[in-house]
Design an enzyme around this catalytic site. Structure first.
Site, PDB file in Angstrom:
ATOM      1  N   ASP A 210       7.674  -7.274   5.418  1.00  0.00           N
ATOM      2  CA  ASP A 210       6.502  -6.739   4.750  1.00  0.00           C
ATOM      3  C   ASP A 210       5.639  -6.103   5.837  1.00  0.00           C
ATOM      4  O   ASP A 210       5.776  -6.432   7.011  1.00  0.00           O
ATOM      5  CB  ASP A 210       5.760  -7.874   4.036  1.00  0.00           C
ATOM      6  CG  ASP A 210       4.591  -7.365   3.215  1.00  0.00           C
ATOM      7  OD1 ASP A 210       4.640  -6.208   2.773  1.00  0.00           O
ATOM      8  OD2 ASP A 210       3.621  -8.117   3.042  1.00  0.00           O
TER       9      ASP A 210
ATOM     10  N   THR B 196       1.699  -5.146   5.740  1.00  0.00           N
ATOM     11  CA  THR B 196       0.354  -5.676   5.924  1.00  0.00           C
ATOM     12  C   THR B 196       0.383  -7.186   6.050  1.00  0.00           C
ATOM     13  O   THR B 196       0.917  -7.888   5.196  1.00  0.00           O
ATOM     14  CB  THR B 196      -0.546  -5.266   4.749  1.00  0.00           C
ATOM     15  OG1 THR B 196      -0.478  -3.852   4.592  1.00  0.00           O
ATOM     16  CG2 THR B 196      -1.981  -5.678   4.994  1.00  0.00           C
TER      17      THR B 196
ATOM     18  N   PHE C   5      -7.071  -6.003  -9.318  1.00  0.00           N
ATOM     19  CA  PHE C   5      -6.031  -5.177  -8.711  1.00  0.00           C
ATOM     20  C   PHE C   5      -4.663  -5.617  -9.209  1.00  0.00           C
ATOM     21  O   PHE C   5      -4.372  -6.800  -9.321  1.00  0.00           O
ATOM     22  CB  PHE C   5      -6.080  -5.289  -7.184  1.00  0.00           C
ATOM     23  CG  PHE C   5      -4.982  -4.516  -6.511  1.00  0.00           C
ATOM     24  CD1 PHE C   5      -5.078  -3.145  -6.349  1.00  0.00           C
ATOM     25  CD2 PHE C   5      -3.840  -5.160  -6.049  1.00  0.00           C
ATOM     26  CE1 PHE C   5      -4.063  -2.433  -5.733  1.00  0.00           C
ATOM     27  CE2 PHE C   5      -2.821  -4.455  -5.438  1.00  0.00           C
ATOM     28  CZ  PHE C   5      -2.939  -3.086  -5.278  1.00  0.00           C
TER      29      PHE C   5
ATOM     30  N   ARG D 228      -4.571   3.356   6.657  1.00  0.00           N
ATOM     31  CA  ARG D 228      -4.479   2.902   5.268  1.00  0.00           C
ATOM     32  C   ARG D 228      -5.593   3.618   4.510  1.00  0.00           C
ATOM     33  O   ARG D 228      -6.772   3.463   4.834  1.00  0.00           O
ATOM     34  CB  ARG D 228      -4.658   1.382   5.200  1.00  0.00           C
ATOM     35  CG  ARG D 228      -4.745   0.816   3.796  1.00  0.00           C
ATOM     36  CD  ARG D 228      -3.381   0.464   3.271  1.00  0.00           C
ATOM     37  NE  ARG D 228      -3.468  -0.136   1.943  1.00  0.00           N
ATOM     38  CZ  ARG D 228      -3.500  -1.452   1.734  1.00  0.00           C
ATOM     39  NH1 ARG D 228      -3.484  -2.296   2.747  1.00  0.00           N
ATOM     40  NH2 ARG D 228      -3.543  -1.929   0.506  1.00  0.00           N
TER      41      ARG D 228
ATOM     42  N   ASP E 290       2.416  -0.276   0.505  1.00  0.00           N
ATOM     43  CA  ASP E 290       1.508   0.760   1.009  1.00  0.00           C
ATOM     44  C   ASP E 290       2.091   2.151   0.799  1.00  0.00           C
ATOM     45  O   ASP E 290       3.219   2.331   0.366  1.00  0.00           O
ATOM     46  CB  ASP E 290       1.227   0.503   2.492  1.00  0.00           C
ATOM     47  CG  ASP E 290      -0.134   1.030   2.920  1.00  0.00           C
ATOM     48  OD1 ASP E 290      -0.712   1.830   2.164  1.00  0.00           O
ATOM     49  OD2 ASP E 290      -0.617   0.629   3.990  1.00  0.00           O
TER      50      ASP E 290
ATOM     51  N   ALA F 152       2.795 -13.602  -0.630  1.00  0.00           N
ATOM     52  CA  ALA F 152       1.980 -13.249  -1.788  1.00  0.00           C
ATOM     53  C   ALA F 152       2.794 -12.512  -2.843  1.00  0.00           C
ATOM     54  O   ALA F 152       2.887 -12.951  -3.983  1.00  0.00           O
ATOM     55  CB  ALA F 152       0.800 -12.388  -1.347  1.00  0.00           C
ATOM     56  N   ASN F 153       3.400 -11.369  -2.449  1.00  0.00           N
ATOM     57  CA  ASN F 153       4.181 -10.593  -3.414  1.00  0.00           C
ATOM     58  C   ASN F 153       5.675 -10.618  -3.084  1.00  0.00           C
ATOM     59  O   ASN F 153       6.436  -9.820  -3.606  1.00  0.00           O
ATOM     60  CB  ASN F 153       3.701  -9.134  -3.423  1.00  0.00           C
ATOM     61  CG  ASN F 153       2.298  -9.011  -3.952  1.00  0.00           C
ATOM     62  OD1 ASN F 153       1.957  -9.625  -4.958  1.00  0.00           O
ATOM     63  ND2 ASN F 153       1.474  -8.241  -3.280  1.00  0.00           N
TER      64      ASN F 153
END
Length: 1219
Positions: free
Chosen positions: A494, A496, A624, A680, A746, A881-882
């Protein structure tokens, strides 16, 4: 009949299974009973170990619909069998229920979706007149017979087949008492029941393991043969092993039980008919119950969808992400202007509105006196937490070549034991031995060939590796995966929080005025901007909240809010209760940011000169969403009549939802400039809402009604710095020929820029962007190929010389394959289109794909699967997280989390640094090599002892009881558990360890050592038979054992039984074999390049030296007491010197041959195999070989690949060059 007898359940899912129906057969049961008695219970054990044999031996085939027992088999590569008994759920005596209707509804799969009033309408679909429901339970999930599909199906909740509109229209009022009882009967108790088994149950289950049964058999055999000491030693080892195993298993059960016990039984309030509130236990919750979330929070006992209010939730238990998440109520489709009322509810799609079981609700907020309500959609093991617990309770078997080869090798040992068994019987019969002795000696050879300590020895390296990982902050919940991590050759990262710093720094902003970009600004706190809509959007469009007075939320939101220096205030519970309505979160600038007030010249006018209070209330929040890539809020400025909508998110997404005339014409160019530099970029937008939109309407309006026709306001530029260790770690991985891939949510160009900065893509490498478009307006799907370095020059140059993209391997060997000098990059949408329409291009793209941007969580999982399909061993490193799905799917998933252990990932690093990846791979390689070394050593141990016993059996002798004891305990166990202590080598190397035991070099190593050991044992054995015994007075022991001096005079039927053990042959074989065990241990104890050298393993070195010295001492300088215990014959000094010479030559030859195999064996085999052009085994290596000679690959710039419309099954395609 066959179709009726065999069906498939969970079709298309990970746990897909074939199901066969059986009925109990009395005569078969009687036959099995007789067989159990005749075999002394062994048949019963066999049927216990093999469920398919148990069912087939006791039952006859039957239709699945009418069967009494079902036999299940997974359809994956493991083909695991399970059996389950059919149960009947009686409903005749249930009050307030129509039993027949109830059976019919469940039989037709409508247990939840029907209301109480129209349940009986399903009668016409039912084919069953029974007043009972048929079901079976497998892995804690109930499967009911479904007449509609003529198959068993698991009972669904409100998570499937229910529209969002239906949730509000039919389920928001709560259940009646009758309907609740009806569903409680079917769904059972709402609990994730992790029962901690009693010690007795665990003991029985552990003891019935085939390994311990074999040990029990061995102990009984040795006891009959009067090998009491060795039998006792094995019993002690087994007891210690069983106690250790029981402690470990019970501890895991207790930990798992404690993890789910926090919410297993709590009191909750639910809504009933006529707006009544009833307090019940959480175990009584069923799908459809409307649960009230208390103000002070709770631990969720089920999965529920919010229909009223807002919750702040900590989901760290599920995701490993400690940042609180804001959950809002599910949009009510009844007010949806776009007519999306038929959208199906899904916990995954609507996770921002779903409270998951086991997560902690920290705070709640409600509106105008209404309670915070949520509809229960899943209970028990069907919940998200229940599924995680099931994956822990019932793990999928690990497919690893080492373990498959280990079973194959054990089978070979069994064959060898069979040969020895037959030889022993024949030899004993020829020597006219008693039947009892023949049986005992023949069976004894089997226990010698298959070593009892093998499983413990194999796991030693893994246990030590797990301890070393824990010392560096890497925790493991699946130890068997450590070995697999030694084979990783590709790691997905990943971006970030993993490759880059978790927090973003605000570099600056670039506002838009009159559809033009202004110059970039770095000061967002200036007085001129305080009351601008741009800063108002930054102040309100976030999911921040205060927990115990501290501002908490997403790191990006925190950075943005801190940059503007505003203050956030939330209403307390007392204020909310006092006003009986929701008190919105208020943001306002600090006093020093506001313009200075004008000084009044007249004291009487001072009141009018005071500055007006400027604050904004956040009325509604749309959190979000990873899928939507945006968030928005509805806010009202104090004193304003109309509300404002603010939105922020991915620039491409935000721009698409804005009025085209408000988006600058150079938007794409400006965005590209920033993203190429690795920034970003976040876009902001604003819209004035209609005055008729009241506070109450806003709470129920859909997201789509707000997020459209917005005015583009500009860009926020965030700087995402690389972590300090990132470039060095990636360089180490590249040196070790381990591919690295970036998987991020991203922007594409930002991801490519970061990939270049961290060294994932070298400066001279080409990056090809694959832009895939789905079929539209009758046109087929297509892929447009762009080169990032030539995007702006595409119109000027339609082609690039193919030599500019060299396609050559970085190494001559395919095993050292590295991705060649071009890289593919694509976003999540393109990836999905390619998976669906260009299946034959997927392997090629996986071979060279390096950057995958804008990837949703499920797409990350699909990417890991696609890489595994071309035979990569895939590691995944993310923040948890994801990445949960990808972390679980990968061969080695590493979650960067502060939590000590996470159920979402096999490995968890306590320090959020990717330096854990090479550490894990190094330890994995060390553990893998340790497993190989130990296995080879145990193989040689078995063969050496087997051959020793076989030689001695030929003269009707054997090793003594204490000789066995000394070899097995003092030598073998000490050596095995110390040779596994070698730490991992300090750096990763390009060479990878073999993946299995069945490889040329390993087999040659084992076979050569077997030949050497057998050869020197035979030399000593046959030499001593020819050795002429000197005069008895020359015996240094000065003993008079003349009867035992010469083996040719040993066994005439009148000698003592001790002479069968104490003879020249026995003593010679014992000493030579004892040294051989130590010699092969030293030869097999490998160091570089995967482990530290064996001389740094001090415990091993000291153990081997002590054993060498002790054996050498008792061989050259006999000690009477030791000789008596070990039953060693005191041989002449000259023969001891001969034995010493044999031992030294044996050690020299063994170590020299092993070193030669290590250095030149692989090269010789490669040279030999190169003559016949061996095809690479791994798909990606074979594909790379093909692509080296493919002139059409990679695609040239400005070309398009179109999918053929005719054949869609195989995803075939054609390349069309656009002029």
């Amino acid at each position: 009949m066959d179709k009726e007898e065999r069906k498939t359940i969970n079709k298309g899912q990970e746990d897909e299974m074939e199901i066969h129906g059986y009925n109990l057969c009395r005569w078969k049961l009687a036959m099995v009973f007789v067989g159990v008695i005749c075999t002394g219970g062994f048949l019963l054990l066999l049927l216990y170990w093999l469920p398919e044999w148990r069912v087939k031996a006791t039952c006859v085939r039957a239709a699945v619909k009418d069967c009494e027992v079902v036999l299940l088999r997974t359809t994956d590569e493991f083909r695991v069998w399970f059996c389950a008994k059919i149960h009947f759920l009686p409903v005749e005596n249930q009050p307030n229920l129509n039993a027949k209707c109830l059976v019919n509804e469940v039989s037709n799969g409508h247990a939840v979706h029907l209301t109480e009033e129209n349940r009986c309408e399903m009668n016409k679909y039912s084919q069953s007149q029974s007043q009972q429901m048929r079901y079976f339970t497998h892995h804690s999930i109930r499967y009911f017979w479904n007449d509609a599909i003529h198959n068993f199906d698991f009972l669904k909740g409100l998570d499937e087949g229910v529209s969002c509109a239906s949730l509000y229209e039919k389920h928001s009022a709560g259940l009646t008492q009758g309907m609740h009882a009806y569903r409680k009967l079917i769904y059972g108790v709402n609990e994730i029941a992790v029962k901690v088994p009693s010690v007795f149950k665990l003991l029985i289950k552990e003891v019935l393991n085939p390994f311990y049964i074999f040990q029990l058999f061995s102990v009984i055999l040795w006891s009959v043969d009067e090998y009491y000491y060795y039998a006792l030693a094995i019993v002690i080892m087994s007891v210690v092993s069983i106690i250790s195993s029981l402690y470990s298993i019970r501890k895991q059960y207790v930990m798992l039980h404690d993890m789910v016990a926090t919410h297993s039984t709590v009191r909750v309030s639910v809504c009933r008919e006529n707006e009544e509130i009833e307090e019940i236990f959480s175990t009584d919750l069923v799908p459809g119950d409307v649960m009230i979330i208390p103000l002070n929070g709770t631990v969720m006992p089920c999965d529920a969808v919010l229909i009223n209010g807002t919750c702040i939730v900590n989901e760290s238990m599920l995701t490993g992400e400690s940042v609180p998440v804001t959950k809002t109520n599910l949009p009510n489709p009844s007010v949806d202007v776009k007519g999306m009322g038929e959208e199906q509810y899904s916990p995954e799609t609507h996770k921002r509105h779903t409270l998951f079981c086991g997560t902690t609700v920290i705070q709640t907020r409600f509106y105008t006196g209404e309670l915070v309500k949520a509809i229960v959609v899943r209970t028990g093991f069907s919940t998200s937490k229940g599924q995680l617990v099931r994956s822990i309770l019932y793990p999928k078997p690990t497919d690893f070549k080492l373990y498959r080869d280990a079973y194959l090798f054990l089978l070979c040992l069994v064959v060898v034991a069979g040969i020895g068994f037959i030889y022993t019987i024949i030899n004993s019969i020829l020597n006219e031995k008693e039947v009892q002795e023949i049986i005992i000696k023949s069976l004894d050879i089997i226990t010698i060939t298959v070593p009892p300590a093998l499983p413990a020895a194999m796991t030693a390296g893994i246990v030590y590796a797990q301890r070393r990982l824990k010392k560096v902050g890497i925790f493991c919940i699946s130890p068997q995966r450590i070995n697999i991590c030694g084979q990783l050759n590709l790691v997905c990262f990943d971006k970030t929080g993993t490759l880059t710093e978790d927090g973003l720094d605000l570099w600056g902003i670039q506002r838009v005025e009159n559809t033009r970009f202004l110059l970039p600004e770095d000061n967002v706190c200036s007085e001129m901007l305080v009351k601008s809509q741009f800063v108002a959007c930054m102040a309100t469009c976030h999911s921040l909240t205060k927990i115990e007075g501290v501002l908490s939320g997403d790191p990006l939101d925190l950075k943005m809010f801190e940059a503007i220096g505003w203050i956030l205030e939330e209403a307390t519970e007392e204020e909310t209760a006092l006003h009986n309505r929701i008190m919105p979160t208020v943001v306002r600038p600090s006093k020093q940011l506001l313009p200075e007030p004008t000084t009044a010249g007249n004291q009487e006018m001072e009141l009018f000169e005071l500055p007006a209070i400027y604050e904004i209330g956040i009325v509604r929040q749309f959190p979000f969403s990873s899928a939507l890539q945006r968030m928005s809020v509805v806010a009202r400025t104090l004193g304003e009549k109309r509300m404002d909508a603010y939105m922020k998110g991915a620039p491409e997404v935000v721009a698409s939802l804005c009025k085209p005339e408000t988006v600058p014409v150079d938007f794409e160019k400006v965005l590209e400039d920033y993203t190429k530099q690795g920034f970003r970029v976040i876009a902001l937008a604003h819209r004035k809402l209609e005055s008729k939109l009241t506070w109450h309407k806003v709470q129920h309006i859909s997201r789509d009604a707000i997020e459209n026709n917005m005015d583009f306001m500009g860009l926020i530029i965030m700087q995402n710095k690389l972590k300090q260790e990132t470039p060095a770690v990636l360089e180490d991985l590249h040196k070790a020929n381990i591919r690295t891939v970036m998987v991020t949510g991203d922007n594409m160009l930002t991801a490519v820029s970061v990939a270049r900065d961290c060294g994932m893509i070298l400066p001279q490498d080409k990056v090809i962007i694959a832009e895939a478009l789905p079929p539209k307006d009758g046109k087929v799907a297509k892929i447009n190929w762009h080169y990032t370095d030539s995007l702006s020059q595409c119109s000027e140059s339609s082609a690039i010389d193919s030599e500019a993209i060299p396609i050559k391997l970085a190494h001559d060997s395919l095993e050292d394959l590295e991705v060649t000098r071009y890289h593919f990059a694509m976003n999540g949408k393109s990836f999905s289109v390619i998976l669906e329409h260009f299946q034959d291009l997927v392997p090629k793209l996986m071979l060279h794909g390096t950057v995958f941007a804008r990837m949703a969580p499920d797409q990350k999982t699909q990417l890991v699967e696609a890489l595994q399909n071309v035979d990569y061993f895939v590691g995944m490193c993310g923040d948890g997280a994801n990445d949960c799905g990808a972390l679980k799917r990968a061969h080695g998933g590493i979650s960067l989390s502060e939590l000590e252990a996470s159920v979402a990932s096999p490995f968890t690093s306590k320090t959020p640094s990717i330096s854990c990846v090479p550490n894990l791979i190094r330890e994995g390689r060390a553990a893998l090599m340790t497993s190989f070394c130990v296995f080879k050593f145990m193989a040689l141990y078995s063969i050496i002892q087997y051959f020793s016993v076989t030689l001695l059996y030929s003269i009707l002798s054997n090793l003594g009881d204490f000789q066995f004891l000394f070899i097995d305990l003092a030598i073998i166990l000490v050596v095995v558990f110390t040779m596994s202590l070698n730490p991992a080598w300090k750096e990763l190397v390009a060479q990878r360890p073999p993946s299995g035991l069945i490889s040329g070099a390993l087999l040659f190593s084992v076979l050569s050592q077997i030949v050497i050991s057998v050869g020197f044992q035979s030399l000593g054995f046959f030499w001593v038979k020819q050795y002429k015994v000197c005069d008895p007075n020359s015996d240094v022991c000065n003993t008079t054992r003349s009867a035992c001096w010469n083996s040719s005079h040993l066994y005439n039927g009148t000698e003592l039984d001790s002479c069968k053990i104490q003879n020249y042959e026995n003593t010679t074989v014992f000493f030579i074999s004892s040294f051989q065990y130590l010699t092969v241990a030293v030869a097999f104890s490998k160091g570089k390049p995967f482990r530290q050298p064996c001389y740094k393993n001090y415990f091993f070195v000291i153990s081997v030296i002590i054993l060498y010295v002790f054996i050498l001492f008792i061989m050259l300088h006999p000690v009477a007491s030791v000789d008596q215990v070990l039953e060693i014959m005191c041989v002449p000094y000259q023969w001891r010197i001969y034995m010493l010479i044999i031992v030294l030559i044996n050690a020299f030859v063994s170590i020299t041959v092993e070193e030669s195999v290590d250095r030149w064996g692989k090269c010789c085999l490669s040279w030999a195999l190169s003559c016949r052009k061996k095809t690479p085994k791994a798909k990606y290596m074979y594909l790379a070989q093909e692509l080296r000679f493919d002139p059409e690959w990679p695609p040239k710039p400005q070309t398009t690949t179109e999918a053929k419309a005719v054949v869609k099954e195989n995803g075939s395609c054609q390349i069309i060059t656009i002029a």
